[in-house]
Design an enzyme around this catalytic site. Structure first.
Site, PDB file in Angstrom:
ATOM      1  N   ARG A  37       0.826  -1.214   0.000  1.00 60.12           N
ATOM      2  CA  ARG A  37       0.000   0.000   0.000  1.00 60.12           C
ATOM      3  C   ARG A  37       0.857   1.260   0.000  1.00 60.12           C
ATOM      4  O   ARG A  37       0.509   2.255  -0.630  1.00 60.12           O
ATOM      5  CB  ARG A  37      -0.915  -0.003   1.218  1.00 60.12           C
ATOM      6  CG  ARG A  37      -1.877   1.172   1.201  1.00 60.12           C
ATOM      7  CD  ARG A  37      -2.910   1.076   2.282  1.00 60.12           C
ATOM      8  NE  ARG A  37      -3.744  -0.112   2.117  1.00 60.12           N
ATOM      9  CZ  ARG A  37      -4.891  -0.308   2.754  1.00 60.12           C
ATOM     10  NH1 ARG A  37      -5.323   0.598   3.593  1.00 60.12           N
ATOM     11  NH2 ARG A  37      -5.597  -1.383   2.559  1.00 60.12           N
ATOM     12  N   GLU A  39       3.641   1.624  -1.473  1.00 63.98           N
ATOM     13  CA  GLU A  39       4.220   1.818  -2.816  1.00 63.98           C
ATOM     14  C   GLU A  39       3.162   2.234  -3.836  1.00 63.98           C
ATOM     15  O   GLU A  39       3.479   2.928  -4.805  1.00 63.98           O
ATOM     16  CB  GLU A  39       4.839   0.506  -3.304  1.00 63.98           C
ATOM     17  CG  GLU A  39       6.053   0.066  -2.528  1.00 63.98           C
ATOM     18  CD  GLU A  39       6.431  -1.387  -2.831  1.00 63.98           C
ATOM     19  OE1 GLU A  39       7.623  -1.671  -2.811  1.00 63.98           O
ATOM     20  OE2 GLU A  39       5.538  -2.232  -3.086  1.00 63.98           O
ATOM     21  N   LEU A 106     -12.664 -10.131  -7.839  1.00 61.81           N
ATOM     22  CA  LEU A 106     -13.193 -10.957  -6.743  1.00 61.81           C
ATOM     23  C   LEU A 106     -14.295 -10.209  -6.013  1.00 61.81           C
ATOM     24  O   LEU A 106     -14.074  -9.104  -5.509  1.00 61.81           O
ATOM     25  CB  LEU A 106     -12.077 -11.316  -5.753  1.00 61.81           C
ATOM     26  CG  LEU A 106     -11.243 -12.530  -6.142  1.00 61.81           C
ATOM     27  CD1 LEU A 106     -10.350 -12.248  -7.324  1.00 61.81           C
ATOM     28  CD2 LEU A 106     -10.408 -12.995  -4.963  1.00 61.81           C
ATOM     29  N   SER A 108     -18.166 -11.157  -3.749  1.00 59.42           N
ATOM     30  CA  SER A 108     -18.572 -11.734  -2.467  1.00 59.42           C
ATOM     31  C   SER A 108     -19.983 -12.291  -2.621  1.00 59.42           C
ATOM     32  O   SER A 108     -20.764 -11.810  -3.442  1.00 59.42           O
ATOM     33  CB  SER A 108     -18.572 -10.623  -1.430  1.00 59.42           C
ATOM     34  OG  SER A 108     -19.419 -10.957  -0.353  1.00 59.42           O
ATOM     35  N   SER A 109     -20.324 -13.266  -1.783  1.00 58.89           N
ATOM     36  CA  SER A 109     -21.676 -13.824  -1.856  1.00 58.89           C
ATOM     37  C   SER A 109     -22.730 -12.831  -1.364  1.00 58.89           C
ATOM     38  O   SER A 109     -23.916 -13.025  -1.603  1.00 58.89           O
ATOM     39  CB  SER A 109     -21.757 -15.113  -1.034  1.00 58.89           C
ATOM     40  OG  SER A 109     -21.430 -14.837   0.309  1.00 58.89           O
ATOM     41  N   CYS A 110     -22.300 -11.754  -0.698  1.00 61.33           N
ATOM     42  CA  CYS A 110     -23.294 -10.798  -0.185  1.00 61.33           C
ATOM     43  C   CYS A 110     -23.867  -9.910  -1.295  1.00 61.33           C
ATOM     44  O   CYS A 110     -24.736  -9.085  -1.036  1.00 61.33           O
ATOM     45  CB  CYS A 110     -22.736  -9.962   0.943  1.00 61.33           C
ATOM     46  SG  CYS A 110     -21.481  -8.819   0.408  1.00 61.33           S
ATOM     47  N   TYR A 137     -21.181  -2.331   1.059  1.00 63.98           N
ATOM     48  CA  TYR A 137     -20.116  -3.187   0.531  1.00 63.98           C
ATOM     49  C   TYR A 137     -20.629  -3.977  -0.675  1.00 63.98           C
ATOM     50  O   TYR A 137     -19.961  -4.065  -1.715  1.00 63.98           O
ATOM     51  CB  TYR A 137     -19.666  -4.139   1.644  1.00 63.98           C
ATOM     52  CG  TYR A 137     -18.658  -5.170   1.228  1.00 63.98           C
ATOM     53  CD1 TYR A 137     -17.320  -4.833   1.074  1.00 63.98           C
ATOM     54  CD2 TYR A 137     -19.031  -6.497   1.016  1.00 63.98           C
ATOM     55  CE1 TYR A 137     -16.385  -5.787   0.699  1.00 63.98           C
ATOM     56  CE2 TYR A 137     -18.109  -7.459   0.645  1.00 63.98           C
ATOM     57  CZ  TYR A 137     -16.782  -7.100   0.487  1.00 63.98           C
ATOM     58  OH  TYR A 137     -15.860  -8.051   0.114  1.00 63.98           O
ATOM     59  N   LYS A 141     -19.425  -4.124  -4.645  1.00 61.86           N
ATOM     60  CA  LYS A 141     -19.009  -5.354  -5.331  1.00 61.86           C
ATOM     61  C   LYS A 141     -19.855  -5.603  -6.592  1.00 61.86           C
ATOM     62  O   LYS A 141     -19.334  -6.085  -7.607  1.00 61.86           O
ATOM     63  CB  LYS A 141     -19.097  -6.550  -4.372  1.00 61.86           C
ATOM     64  CG  LYS A 141     -17.989  -6.550  -3.327  1.00 61.86           C
ATOM     65  CD  LYS A 141     -16.643  -6.740  -3.995  1.00 61.86           C
ATOM     66  CE  LYS A 141     -15.490  -6.789  -3.016  1.00 61.86           C
ATOM     67  NZ  LYS A 141     -14.182  -6.854  -3.712  1.00 61.86           N
ATOM     68  N   HIS A 180     -14.590 -11.738  10.808  1.00 62.28           N
ATOM     69  CA  HIS A 180     -15.682 -12.643  10.454  1.00 62.28           C
ATOM     70  C   HIS A 180     -15.801 -13.740  11.519  1.00 62.28           C
ATOM     71  O   HIS A 180     -14.967 -13.845  12.413  1.00 62.28           O
ATOM     72  CB  HIS A 180     -15.436 -13.247   9.070  1.00 62.28           C
ATOM     73  CG  HIS A 180     -15.708 -12.287   7.966  1.00 62.28           C
ATOM     74  ND1 HIS A 180     -14.709 -11.716   7.227  1.00 62.28           N
ATOM     75  CD2 HIS A 180     -16.859 -11.763   7.502  1.00 62.28           C
ATOM     76  CE1 HIS A 180     -15.240 -10.884   6.346  1.00 62.28           C
ATOM     77  NE2 HIS A 180     -16.549 -10.894   6.486  1.00 62.28           N
TER      78      HIS A 180
HETATM   79  P1  GDP Z   1     -21.809 -12.525   7.384  1.00 63.03           P
HETATM   80  O1  GDP Z   1     -21.733 -13.870   6.745  1.00 63.03           O
HETATM   81  O2  GDP Z   1     -21.674 -11.403   6.414  1.00 63.03           O
HETATM   82  O3  GDP Z   1     -23.044 -12.398   8.257  1.00 63.03           O
HETATM   83  O4  GDP Z   1     -20.517 -12.348   8.291  1.00 63.03           O
HETATM   84  P2  GDP Z   1     -19.951 -12.841   9.701  1.00 63.03           P
HETATM   85  O5  GDP Z   1     -18.900 -13.863   9.459  1.00 63.03           O
HETATM   86  O6  GDP Z   1     -19.509 -11.617  10.435  1.00 63.03           O
HETATM   87  O7  GDP Z   1     -21.157 -13.493  10.524  1.00 63.03           O
HETATM   88  C1  GDP Z   1     -21.690 -14.738  10.235  1.00 63.03           C
HETATM   89  C2  GDP Z   1     -22.688 -15.162  11.298  1.00 63.03           C
HETATM   90  O8  GDP Z   1     -21.982 -15.558  12.489  1.00 63.03           O
HETATM   91  C3  GDP Z   1     -23.670 -14.065  11.762  1.00 63.03           C
HETATM   92  O9  GDP Z   1     -24.928 -14.678  11.982  1.00 63.03           O
HETATM   93  C4  GDP Z   1     -23.064 -13.614  13.095  1.00 63.03           C
HETATM   94  O10 GDP Z   1     -24.036 -13.048  13.961  1.00 63.03           O
HETATM   95  C5  GDP Z   1     -22.546 -14.937  13.634  1.00 63.03           C
HETATM   96  N1  GDP Z   1     -21.507 -14.841  14.669  1.00 63.03           N
HETATM   97  C6  GDP Z   1     -21.504 -15.501  15.839  1.00 63.03           C
HETATM   98  N2  GDP Z   1     -20.436 -15.179  16.572  1.00 63.03           N
HETATM   99  C7  GDP Z   1     -19.709 -14.314  15.850  1.00 63.03           C
HETATM  100  C8  GDP Z   1     -18.477 -13.632  16.070  1.00 63.03           C
HETATM  101  O11 GDP Z   1     -17.831 -13.751  17.088  1.00 63.03           O
HETATM  102  N3  GDP Z   1     -18.032 -12.811  15.060  1.00 63.03           N
HETATM  103  C9  GDP Z   1     -18.735 -12.639  13.898  1.00 63.03           C
HETATM  104  N4  GDP Z   1     -18.237 -11.828  12.963  1.00 63.03           N
HETATM  105  N5  GDP Z   1     -19.916 -13.265  13.670  1.00 63.03           N
HETATM  106  C10 GDP Z   1     -20.404 -14.084  14.633  1.00 63.03           C
END
Ligand code: GDP
Length: 319
Positions: A37, A39, A106, A108-110, A137, A141, A180
């Site tokens: 970043r 550079e 790349l 994302s599934s969202c 986001y 994408k 995540h």
């Molecule tokens: P998403 O797939 O975009 O919803 O991304 P996340 O990976 O942040 O969350 C996935 C699911 O896991 C959601 O239902 C969250 O509420 C649940 N979850 C449970 N515990 C956690 C945690 O400690 N961190 C995150 N990020 N999500 C959690």
């Protein structure tokens, strides 16, 4: 396309970009270009223009993005939409200007509607309302896919897109709050084991279902899709529906995921649920038919991947 092509991997320090670099090297690609970043700031158009003018790049892997979990997306929506739009627009436009023929974007599934029929096929794009927690986001994408398609249609480029399901693995962000679910829970279960805590509290109800792909599998899929000849890619996609889902085709509840992570980490306490935290989309499973018909299947199972990811977390605490 040849093994000597000059290949720019944007975002090579990230989880996916670094896995793509490892995979390209493993498969004998010898001419990989990366920039940190400091550079090269992908948000600055003039820097991108200079980079492509100087470097004679043949292929680009667009793995640079601002990413984060459900809370980070909720707290910093402006950063997520602005940075991702700028990076995509600059890289795609300046790559085209410099004559880069092939690119892999790349996503994302969202990008799919919150209540898309499951498993989610590529053609459910833009058929419904997005999940609110990561809409900015997702919009960025979707714009990236449409940028690729628009340049292909207007200028005859060969810019492809892949939409990964939830990824995890080496190089993940193990922050307890902004990450995540897998890296967040690896940390929390590990810390609970170390401190002897009787309970690990996970966010939401535990009922949502998610699909998870180990990042080295993702990188292999990316190189596979990029290596397809143009005719094969076009035959399996459509000009205005050109993206390809990447996943395992299997999902699991967050509750079962947490139980599995507890086993992998070796934690024997209880699991609690903080229902004041958001669940997000109820289910997110990819239809991977397009990818399968192009000859690629995921290889690394969830338990095996989680064990490897836990080792990476442990070494990250020593780094
Ligand atoms: P998403 O797939 O975009 O919803 O991304 P996340 O990976 O942040 O969350 C996935 C699911 O896991 C959601 O239902 C969250 O509420 C649940 N979850 C449970 N515990 C956690 C945690 O400690 N961190 C995150 N990020 N999500 C959690």
């Amino acid at each position: 396309m040849s093994k000597n092509d000059r290949i720019f991997v944007a975002g090579h320090r990230g989880m996916v970009g670094s896995a793509i670099v490892r995979k390209l090297q493993e498969q004998g690609y010898t001419n990989i270009v990366t920039r940190s970043r400091s550079e090269l700031d992908l948000v600055q158009q003039s820097e991108m223009k200079r980079f492509f003018a100087e470097e004679s790049i043949d292929q680009v892997y667009m793995a640079a993005a601002k990413v984060g979990g459900i809370l980070a997306n909720n707290d910093y929506p402006a950063d997520f939409i602005y940075e991702n739009l700028m990076i995509e627009a600059n890289v795609i436009h300046e790559a085209w200007r410099a004559g880069v023929k092939r690119m892999l974007f790349l996503g994302s599934s969202c990008i799919y509607p919150r209540l898309a029929p499951q498993p989610m096929a590529e053609n459910s794009l833009l058929t419904g309302v997005l999940e609110a927690t990561n809409e900015p986001y997702a919009i960025a994408k979707i714009a990236g896919i449409k940028l690729c398609e628009s340049y292909n249609r207007q200028y005859g480029t060969d810019y492809r897109s892949v939409m990964p399901t939830n990824l995890y693995g080496p190089g993940d962000n193990y922050d307890a709050q902004k990450s995540h679910v897998i890296p967040g829970l690896l940390r929390r279960f590990h810390e609970a084991k170390e401190s002897g805590a009787p309970e690990v509290v996970i966010w939401g109800t535990g009922k949502p279902m998610r699909e998870f792909l180990y990042v080295d599998d993702m990188a292999e899929a990316c190189v596979h899709v990029m290596a397809l000849d143009a005719e094969t890619y076009q035959k399996n996609t459509q000009p205005m529906l050109s993206h390809i889902n990447v996943g395992t085709g299997e999902d699991i509840t967050i509750r079962d995921l947490a139980t599995t992570i507890g086993e992998v980490v070796g934690y024997s306490g209880r699991i609690g649920f903080d229902t004041s935290k958001p669940d997000g989309t109820p289910r997110k499973l990819m239809d991977v038919g397009r990818l399968h018909s192009l000859g690629w299947y995921a290889r690394i199972g969830l338990r095996e991947g989680l064990a490897k990811a836990y080792q990476d977390f442990l070494s990250s605490t020593r780094r």
